[in-house]
Design a protein around this motif. Sequence first.
Motif, PDB file in Angstrom:
ATOM      1  N   HIS A  74       0.133  -6.675 -35.494  1.00 57.49           N
ATOM      2  CA  HIS A  74       1.293  -7.396 -36.030  1.00 57.49           C
ATOM      3  C   HIS A  74       1.516  -7.068 -37.499  1.00 57.49           C
ATOM      4  CE1 HIS A  74      -0.869 -10.609 -38.353  1.00 57.49           C
ATOM      5  NE2 HIS A  74      -1.851 -10.223 -37.561  1.00 57.49           N
TER       6      HIS A  74
ATOM      7  N   GLY B 200      -7.587  -8.542 -36.833  1.00 61.48           N
ATOM      8  CA  GLY B 200      -6.851  -7.285 -36.872  1.00 61.48           C
ATOM      9  C   GLY B 200      -6.530  -6.700 -35.505  1.00 61.48           C
TER      10      GLY B 200
ATOM     11  N   ASP C 225      -4.791 -13.920 -35.760  1.00 64.79           N
ATOM     12  CA  ASP C 225      -3.847 -14.599 -36.653  1.00 64.79           C
ATOM     13  C   ASP C 225      -3.325 -15.896 -36.027  1.00 64.79           C
ATOM     14  OD1 ASP C 225      -1.276 -15.276 -38.009  1.00 64.79           O
ATOM     15  OD2 ASP C 225      -1.728 -13.450 -39.122  1.00 64.79           O
TER      16      ASP C 225
ATOM     17  N   CYS D 155      -4.618  -9.773 -32.483  1.00 61.44           N
ATOM     18  CA  CYS D 155      -5.248 -10.312 -33.687  1.00 61.44           C
ATOM     19  C   CYS D 155      -5.421 -11.832 -33.574  1.00 61.44           C
ATOM     20  CB  CYS D 155      -4.384  -9.988 -34.900  1.00 61.44           C
ATOM     21  SG  CYS D 155      -5.073 -10.607 -36.446  1.00 61.44           S
TER      22      CYS D 155
ATOM     23  N   CYS E 283      -0.509  -8.384 -41.347  1.00 66.57           N
ATOM     24  CA  CYS E 283      -1.858  -8.721 -40.891  1.00 66.57           C
ATOM     25  C   CYS E 283      -2.816  -8.805 -42.083  1.00 66.57           C
ATOM     26  CB  CYS E 283      -2.360  -7.676 -39.899  1.00 66.57           C
ATOM     27  SG  CYS E 283      -3.970  -8.093 -39.188  1.00 66.57           S
ATOM     28  N   GLY E 284      -3.650  -9.829 -42.074  1.00 68.75           N
ATOM     29  CA  GLY E 284      -4.633 -10.010 -43.144  1.00 68.75           C
ATOM     30  C   GLY E 284      -5.638  -8.872 -43.223  1.00 68.75           C
TER      31      GLY E 284
END
Length: 198
Positions: free
Chosen positions: A95, A64, A39, A37, A98-99
């Motif tokens: 993870h 993602g 992130d 991801c 995660c958004g």
Amino acid sequence: MLLQEILEHNDQFVAKKEYVPYETTKMPQKRMVVVSCMDARLIELLPKALDIHNGDAKIIKNAGGTISHAFGSIMRSIVTSVYELNAEEIYIIGHHGCGMSQSNPQGTLQKMVDRGVTSPMVLSAIEYAGVDLHKWLFGFDDVVDSITANTELVRNHPLIPKDIPVHGLVIDPQTGKLDVIVDGYKDLARSVELEQSL
Ligand SMILES: [Zn+2]
């Protein structure tokens, strides 16, 4: 201005030869490709937690760490890593927190309208033309399910060699702890057994 800061740093970086410790080749030393991801917490944490250094791996990232299309750009990068860059193992690493987990496509679309970028009418027209914007923007409900599905997609992909292990892991974005969701070696052993029994 951020670009200015970046360029000033860059001048120094190159002038002081700070790149020297990172010199390597384009072939991944650990012969692995990682899908993860984007992130921001994982920028340095992910490679440190996996002991991956410059030159060790191909790392493919998006929102993602998902593979939304069997013939999309993520899959193309994996296939290229395998055939052109000597990758022999594939790691799908999601993870926690995660958004893209339980993401809110409706909210994102509303933000576009609020910023004056588009209107509900235009969005309807796009949907009417056959583009499912909600599906396009949606991530996944559960990170473990997502990793499992992505791992299966890669393992069963018609262009991925059957002798390449595809692992699925989830990383804690705070501690870097890894949990194995899918052990690619076990899956390989199972498919060899299955073949022998046929
Ligand atoms: Zn994420």
